[in-house]
Design an enzyme around this catalytic site. Structure first.
Site, mmCIF file in Angstrom:
data_model
loop_
_atom_site.group_PDB
_atom_site.id
_atom_site.type_symbol
_atom_site.label_atom_id
_atom_site.label_comp_id
_atom_site.label_asym_id
_atom_site.label_seq_id
_atom_site.Cartn_x
_atom_site.Cartn_y
_atom_site.Cartn_z
ATOM 1 N N LYS A 258 0.854 -1.188 0.000
ATOM 2 C CA LYS A 258 0.000 0.000 0.000
ATOM 3 C C LYS A 258 0.883 1.229 0.000
ATOM 4 O O LYS A 258 2.015 1.187 0.512
ATOM 5 C CB LYS A 258 -0.897 0.032 1.236
ATOM 6 C CG LYS A 258 -2.123 0.899 1.067
ATOM 7 C CD LYS A 258 -3.212 0.156 0.314
ATOM 8 C CE LYS A 258 -4.417 1.005 0.009
ATOM 9 N NZ LYS A 258 -5.547 0.160 -0.445
ATOM 10 N N ASP B 103 -7.059 4.297 -4.585
ATOM 11 C CA ASP B 103 -7.699 4.131 -3.277
ATOM 12 C C ASP B 103 -8.356 5.485 -2.973
ATOM 13 O O ASP B 103 -8.558 6.281 -3.906
ATOM 14 C CB ASP B 103 -6.670 3.719 -2.197
ATOM 15 C CG ASP B 103 -7.330 3.228 -0.916
ATOM 16 O OD1 ASP B 103 -7.779 2.077 -0.890
ATOM 17 O OD2 ASP B 103 -7.430 3.990 0.063
HETATM 18 P P1 NDP Z 1 -13.034 7.706 -2.956
HETATM 19 O O1 NDP Z 1 -11.995 8.706 -2.706
HETATM 20 O O2 NDP Z 1 -13.580 7.531 -4.332
HETATM 21 O O3 NDP Z 1 -14.284 7.963 -1.989
HETATM 22 C C1 NDP Z 1 -14.142 7.974 -0.614
HETATM 23 C C2 NDP Z 1 -15.489 8.271 0.016
HETATM 24 O O4 NDP Z 1 -15.395 8.084 1.418
HETATM 25 C C3 NDP Z 1 -15.909 9.721 -0.183
HETATM 26 O O5 NDP Z 1 -17.303 9.805 -0.205
HETATM 27 C C4 NDP Z 1 -15.321 10.398 1.053
HETATM 28 O O6 NDP Z 1 -15.975 11.595 1.400
HETATM 29 C C5 NDP Z 1 -15.537 9.335 2.103
HETATM 30 N N1 NDP Z 1 -14.504 9.480 3.135
HETATM 31 C C6 NDP Z 1 -13.165 9.363 2.953
HETATM 32 N N2 NDP Z 1 -12.497 9.593 4.081
HETATM 33 C C7 NDP Z 1 -13.416 9.874 4.988
HETATM 34 C C8 NDP Z 1 -13.333 10.193 6.355
HETATM 35 N N3 NDP Z 1 -12.165 10.290 7.012
HETATM 36 N N4 NDP Z 1 -14.495 10.389 7.000
HETATM 37 C C9 NDP Z 1 -15.687 10.290 6.344
HETATM 38 N N5 NDP Z 1 -15.816 9.983 5.040
HETATM 39 C C10 NDP Z 1 -14.700 9.787 4.380
HETATM 40 O O7 NDP Z 1 -12.441 6.326 -2.421
HETATM 41 P P2 NDP Z 1 -12.901 4.838 -2.724
HETATM 42 O O8 NDP Z 1 -14.370 4.776 -2.977
HETATM 43 O O9 NDP Z 1 -11.976 4.277 -3.718
HETATM 44 O O10 NDP Z 1 -12.553 4.130 -1.325
HETATM 45 C C11 NDP Z 1 -13.516 3.960 -0.298
HETATM 46 C C12 NDP Z 1 -13.065 2.828 0.621
HETATM 47 O O11 NDP Z 1 -12.973 1.607 -0.131
HETATM 48 C C13 NDP Z 1 -11.683 3.006 1.253
HETATM 49 O O12 NDP Z 1 -11.705 2.399 2.537
HETATM 50 C C14 NDP Z 1 -10.768 2.203 0.348
HETATM 51 O O13 NDP Z 1 -9.607 1.787 1.019
HETATM 52 C C15 NDP Z 1 -11.677 1.037 0.026
HETATM 53 N N6 NDP Z 1 -11.357 0.279 -1.181
HETATM 54 C C16 NDP Z 1 -11.215 0.891 -2.394
HETATM 55 C C17 NDP Z 1 -10.963 0.137 -3.526
HETATM 56 C C18 NDP Z 1 -10.887 0.729 -4.877
HETATM 57 O O14 NDP Z 1 -10.743 -0.023 -5.835
HETATM 58 N N7 NDP Z 1 -11.006 2.041 -5.041
HETATM 59 C C19 NDP Z 1 -10.773 -1.316 -3.430
HETATM 60 C C20 NDP Z 1 -11.011 -1.872 -2.117
HETATM 61 C C21 NDP Z 1 -11.269 -1.080 -1.055
HETATM 62 P P3 NDP Z 1 -15.268 13.006 1.064
HETATM 63 O O15 NDP Z 1 -15.384 13.169 -0.407
HETATM 64 O O16 NDP Z 1 -16.044 14.003 1.848
HETATM 65 O O17 NDP Z 1 -13.844 12.885 1.537
HETATM 66 O O1 2IT Z 2 -7.865 -1.643 -1.033
HETATM 67 C C1 2IT Z 2 -7.768 -2.091 -2.198
HETATM 68 O O2 2IT Z 2 -7.866 -3.291 -2.444
HETATM 69 C C2 2IT Z 2 -7.546 -1.127 -3.290
HETATM 70 N N1 2IT Z 2 -7.507 0.076 -3.044
HETATM 71 C C3 2IT Z 2 -7.349 -1.623 -4.692
HETATM 72 C C4 2IT Z 2 -5.927 -2.066 -4.897
HETATM 73 C C5 2IT Z 2 -5.569 -2.441 -6.308
HETATM 74 O O3 2IT Z 2 -4.381 -2.746 -6.492
HETATM 75 O O4 2IT Z 2 -6.410 -2.442 -7.201
#
Ligand code: NDP
Ligand code: 2IT
Length: 445
Positions: free
Chosen positions: A127, A167
């Site tokens: 990460k 992420d």
């Molecule tokens: P984005 O940046 O696209 O969206 C994040 C969302 O979560 C936004 O709505 C944001 O609100 C909110 N958020 C972030 N930080 C906070 C916080 N501290 N408190 C409250 N709300 C918060 O990220 P992703 O959708 O990609 O990621 C969301 C989650 O999924 C994370 O935990 C990530 O690690 C996990 N994840 C992502 C993957 C991927 O492929 N993208 C894969 C697997 C897991 P705001 O805009 O107001 O900050």
């Molecule tokens: O938490 C996760 O699994 C991710 N943010 C996606 C990682 C990736 O390599 O696609």
């Protein structure tokens, strides 16, 4: 946890990583789940697998200087933790958020080891990230930050070495800038990052993959327990990449999503959240979810962290870590919620998980339920290697079968070790075993 051996391993981790509660939390959960396995597999203890697994193979911390639109120098801190390469090249996302510090990147890297193992694909765990906040920055500022970030990181990554991805705060725009800078520095067009644009090696369905995969996993978990998404009320925290496509798939499977959030507050729309409006606000305008009221005046907006008070059957936390605390979990149970599946990484506190398990809720842990994103990144790597692109349907079908197999492995591992229905224990054991066997076979390294 009763095993003195596991307590000793944890004590060393606590001593070596002071001030990093999220990392300790992630390690504690895994070690607790491994207790029955460790008794049955003294050979893995003998090989020192656990002592090695909790210590990252490599930790990189670096300065990221960049110039803002006013000509002023800004400095952020960059991280990449290459945690474990036993079963494949390091693989995992890059988080750009002001809350990022080494403990966050370490917990995410640790979780990634087991998640990637569960996908069935050959990927190790890593990460990265930075305390840079893309919110409110111009495209030019984001580009200069990304270029500076890669100007240091490029020497540590590569298509067969370490493959970063998105992420929180890192989406298609950021990956594009990072890829461009890597290509320029190395003078090679390789699949060094995933989540790329479709015109330069990205995979169809990667954008949708984490949210879709979460729903495929949840569907399997529901099916195994005589239920389905049909006519269920769903609450999803977050409104970013994962939340958006979880909404899309849950709706397609017959559910009604009534609430979504961002870090400022949440919207409640009893008619079902209009996803086209969310996509416009979040993906195009990059604005606050509150704007939803402009086009949907009958919906409600509530400031702050109250989304878990909205009654639902199924809760899909898709925002960030420790989003559901004990009181939130109790509220969910009281309001009739029977299923929690995690799109975000570690969104439930240990106390909340206790509440889920004590109430026999269906609980899909992050490292299994959200593995569809990285699994599809693995499929992007495969397509880059063969210099070919599969159709959306082909990728989606592969993702679907991977998520089914992840659920089956969690279910089976939980049964084998006497914890039927505890998919958290199942995910930790199944994810661990493949990596542990590889570490043992490769000797002390
Ligand atoms: P984005 O940046 O696209 O969206 C994040 C969302 O979560 C936004 O709505 C944001 O609100 C909110 N958020 C972030 N930080 C906070 C916080 N501290 N408190 C409250 N709300 C918060 O990220 P992703 O959708 O990609 O990621 C969301 C989650 O999924 C994370 O935990 C990530 O690690 C996990 N994840 C992502 C993957 C991927 O492929 N993208 C894969 C697997 C897991 P705001 O805009 O107001 O900050
Ligand atoms: O938490 C996760 O699994 C991710 N943010 C996606 C990682 C990736 O390599 O696609």
């Amino acid at each position: 946890m009763k095993s003195q051996y596991l307590l000793d391993v944890l004590a060393t981790v606590e001593k070596r990583n002071p001030g990093e509660p999220e990392f300790i939390q992630a390690v504690t959960e895994v070690l607790e789940s491994l207790e029955p396995l460790i008794e049955a597999r003294p050979d893995l203890v003998e090989a020192g697998v656990l002592e090695r697994l909790v210590e990252p193979e490599r930790q990189i911390i670096f300065r990221v200087p960049w110039v803002d639109d006013n000509g002023k120098v800004q400095v952020n801190r960059g991280y990449r933790i290459q945690f474990n390469s036993a079963i494949g090249p390091y693989k995992g996302g890059i988080r750009l958020h002001p809350s990022v510090y080494i403990g966050i990147i370490k917990f995410l890297g640790f979780e990634q080891i087991f998640k990637n193992s569960l996908t069935t694909l050959p990927m190790g765990g890593a990460k990265g990230g930075s305390d840079f906040d893309p919110k409110g920055k111009s495209d030019g500022e984001v580009m200069r930050f990304c270029q500076s970030f890669i100007t240091e990181l490029f020497r540590h990554i590569g298509a067969d070495c370490d493959v970063p991805a998105g992420d929180i705060g890192t989406g298609g725009r950021e990956i594009g800038y990072m890829f461009g800078q890597y290509k320029r520095l190395v003078n090679e067009f390789t699949g060094v990052l995933t989540g790329k644009g479709l015109s330069f090696g990205g995979s169809l369905a990667r954008t949708e993959a984490t949210g879709f995969g979460l729903c495929y996993f949840t569907e399997e978990m529901l099916k195994a327990n005589g239920k389905s998404f049909k006519d269920q009320t769903v609450v999803i925290s977050g409104s970013g990449n994962v939340a958006t496509y979880a909404n899309q798939k849950a709706t397609a499977l017959g559910a009604k999503v009534v609430a979504m959030s961002d870090s400022n507050g949440y919207i409640y729309d009893p008619n079902g959240v209009d996803l086209a409006a969310i996509k416009q606000i979040k993906e195009v305008d990059r604005k606050r979810i509150k704007e939803y009221l402009i086009t949907h005046p009958t919906a409600e907006y509530h400031e702050g962290h109250g989304i878990w008070s909205v009654p639902c059957d199924i809760a899909l936390p898709c925002a960030t870590q420790n989003d559901i605390g004990k009181a939130d979990a109790e509220l969910l149970v009281k309001n009739g919620c029977y299923c929690v599946a995690e799109g975000a990484n570690m969104p439930s506190t240990p106390e909340a998980i206790e509440v889920f398990l004590a109430n026999n809720m269906l609980y899909g842990p992050a490292k299994a339920a959200n593995a569809g994103g990285v699994a599809t990144s693995g499929l992007e790597m495969s397509q880059n290697s063969i210099r070919y692109g599969w159709s959306f349907e082909e990728v989606d079908q592969k993702l679907h079968s991977i998520m089914k197999s992840i659920f089956a492995s969690c279910d089976e591992a939980a049964r084998t070790y006497g914890m039927e229905g505890n998919y958290m224990a199942g995910a930790n054991i199944a994810g661990f075993l493949k990596v542990a066997e590889a570490m043992k076979a490769q000797g002390c390294c």
